[in-house]
Scaffold this active site. Structure first.
Site, PDB file in Angstrom:
ATOM      1  N   ARG A  38       0.881  -1.438   0.000  1.00 42.14           N
ATOM      2  CA  ARG A  38       0.150  -0.049   0.000  1.00 42.14           C
ATOM      3  C   ARG A  38       0.843   1.333   0.007  1.00 42.14           C
ATOM      4  O   ARG A  38       0.446   2.347  -0.565  1.00 42.14           O
ATOM      5  CB  ARG A  38      -1.099   0.008   0.997  1.00 42.14           C
ATOM      6  N   LYS A 204     -15.887 -17.262   5.257  1.00 41.57           N
ATOM      7  CA  LYS A 204     -17.372 -16.877   5.566  1.00 41.57           C
ATOM      8  C   LYS A 204     -18.345 -16.516   4.513  1.00 41.57           C
ATOM      9  O   LYS A 204     -17.737 -15.743   3.646  1.00 41.57           O
ATOM     10  CB  LYS A 204     -17.525 -15.790   6.724  1.00 41.57           C
ATOM     11  N   GLY A 353      -7.018  -7.509   0.406  1.00 43.16           N
ATOM     12  CA  GLY A 353      -7.023  -8.519   1.528  1.00 43.16           C
ATOM     13  C   GLY A 353      -6.164  -9.534   1.656  1.00 43.16           C
ATOM     14  O   GLY A 353      -4.961  -9.284   0.820  1.00 43.16           O
ATOM     15  N   GLY A 376     -12.071  -4.480   2.082  1.00 35.36           N
ATOM     16  CA  GLY A 376     -13.579  -4.265   2.142  1.00 35.36           C
ATOM     17  C   GLY A 376     -13.966  -3.344   1.141  1.00 35.36           C
ATOM     18  O   GLY A 376     -15.060  -3.278   0.573  1.00 35.36           O
TER      19      GLY A 376
HETATM   20  C1  3PG Z   1      -8.717  -1.733   5.129  1.00 37.57           C
HETATM   21  O1  3PG Z   1      -7.619  -2.189   5.461  1.00 37.57           O
HETATM   22  O2  3PG Z   1      -9.826  -2.384   4.794  1.00 37.57           O
HETATM   23  C2  3PG Z   1      -8.828  -0.154   5.405  1.00 37.57           C
HETATM   24  O3  3PG Z   1      -7.387   0.521   5.512  1.00 37.57           O
HETATM   25  C3  3PG Z   1      -9.716   0.408   6.392  1.00 37.57           C
HETATM   26  O4  3PG Z   1      -9.380  -0.126   7.446  1.00 37.57           O
HETATM   27  P1  3PG Z   1     -10.676  -0.328   8.631  1.00 37.57           P
HETATM   28  O5  3PG Z   1     -11.527  -1.664   8.091  1.00 37.57           O
HETATM   29  O6  3PG Z   1     -10.115  -0.498  10.015  1.00 37.57           O
HETATM   30  O7  3PG Z   1     -11.546   0.747   8.509  1.00 37.57           O
END
Ligand code: 3PG
Length: 397
Positions: A38, A204, A353, A376
């Site tokens: 990132r 999940k 992710g 997410g």
């Molecule tokens: C992530 O890694 O999905 C983003 O940086 C957002 O982080 P968070 O889910 O803690 O808001």
């Protein structure tokens, strides 16, 4: 792209450019960064600003600090700033606060070509509350706002929404990383090269219901792996032994199977163990998993057929590992899918992710078309959730 990007804007020398990045990078227990993807992803934006003779004020969150200074010390941005310094090879200042006198004077003292990294935004309670006063203080530091934090675009944190709102009238654009993510997703959502193949895995079903529904409406076929396949199997009355299942989501799984009739493909064989920590008991089982067996990966026949599907596809979008890949003996399925994507001529997209981390770990990230920096955010964007953060960015003229 309907939103203004950094490429549309002439950055002027001496301007201070406020850049929201997503440097929420994985760390080990000591705080050491274990994957800097990132940070590397935001370099083109930061370099562009510095090359124009401007200075950059870089802000991010890291982790989910709870307000306990001792425990939260691991989330300070010093390590991230140090990594950025190594990668950019330029002067990077770091302050220990997000807003306040120190941050303000450090921002004012910035010389062209220099970078200031603010402290972890989530150390301040105003960040996640979307607090307007907090946002105003941050907004006062910059002449231009750049959102280059795709991974956080699904959040309504102050730095994502209230800060650009407070900067109305000053240029507000997306950076190169966000622009690239949005371009590739626009292509996926509106004119994918077909056949469009989805590959879904991970633990999940419940984490990804909206995403799976959207995928089913888009794709020609979707291959399932990971623990979510055991929930789908159980929902069909197939034996899963002691495998991980979401017992309260069987109805949802049935609904998705009905919705994806003719499109959803489940594994035909599995790597099964007696106990998770007993890889010496691993064996391949076809069909249902008998009592006492625990599924930990897809089996060789499934690996071969999924590989063949990937080879035939025009576009492949993959989210979620095929098994418990973090344990080497159970990583074959995930590795094989990553390798098949890397070898394919299709447009290959890895949705953030842990899937992104797996592909990186296998050394294949450069061989796929795109590895999203969003976890997410990737799922929600594909699902069609409107992002308040992007609504604050200027429309392209
Ligand atoms: C992530 O890694 O999905 C983003 O940086 C957002 O982080 P968070 O889910 O803690 O808001």
């Amino acid at each position: 792209m309907s939103k203004s990007t950094l490429a549309d804007l002439k950055i002027r020398p001496n301007q201070r450019v406020l850049i929201r990045v997503d440097f929420n990078v994985p760390q080990d227990d000591t705080g050491k960064i274990t994957n800097d993807r990132r940070i590397r992803g935001a370099l083109p934006t930061i370099r562009h600003v510095l090359d124009a003779g401007a200075s950059a004020i870089v802000m991010s969150h890291l982790g989910r600090p709870k307000g306990d200074p001792k425990k939260d010390a691991v989330f300070k941005l010093d390590g991230v700033a140090a990594r950025l310094r190594e990668l950019l090879g330029t002067t990077i200042h770091k302050v220990d606060e997000v807003v306040g006198g120190q941050a303000k004077s450090a921002a004012q003292a910035l010389k062209p070509g220099e970078v200031l990294v603010l402290e972890n935004l989530r150390f301040h309670p105003g960040e996640q509350k979307g607090d307007a006063d907090f946002a105003l203080q941050i907004a006062s530091l910059g002449d231009v706002y750049v959102n280059d934090a795709f991974g956080t675009c699904h959040r309504k944190d102050a730095s994502m929404v209230a800060v650009p709102q407070a900067m109305a009238g000053r240029p507000r654009v997306v950076g190169f990383l966000v622009a690239k993510e949005l371009d590739i997703l626009a292509q996926l959502l509106s004119q994918p090269l077909r056949p469009l193949l989805g590959i879904l895995g991970g633990g999940k079903v419940s984490d990804k219901i909206g995403f799976i529904k959207k995928m089913l409406s888009l794709v020609d076929k979707v291959l399932i792996g990971g623990a979510m396949s055991y929930t789908f199997m159980k929902a069909q009355g197939v034996g899963v032994g002691g495998s991980r299942v979401e017992a309260d989501k069987l109805d949802v799984a049935r609904e998705l199977l009905e919705l994806g009739k003719g499109k959803i493909v489940l594994p035909v064989d599995h790597l099964v163990v007696d106990k998770i920590d007993a890889p010496q008991t691993a064996r391949v089982i076809e069909g249902g998993i008998p009592d006492g067996g625990i599924g930990v990966d897809i089996g060789p026949k499934t690996i071969a057929s999924y590989g063949a599907e990937i080879q035939k596809a025009g576009t492949v979008v993959w989210n979620g590992p095929m098994g418990k890949f973090e344990d080497e003996p159970y990583s074959k399925g995930t590795r094989a899918v990553a390798a098949a994507m890397a070898a394919s001529k299709a447009v290959t997209i890895v949705g953030g992710g842990e899937t992104a981390e797996a592909v990186e770990e296998f050394g294949l990230a450069e061989k796929v078309t795109h590895v999203s920096t969003g976890g997410g955010a990737f799922l929600e964007y594909v699902e069609g959730t409107p992002f308040a953060a992007l609504a604050q960015i200027d429309d392209r003229q």
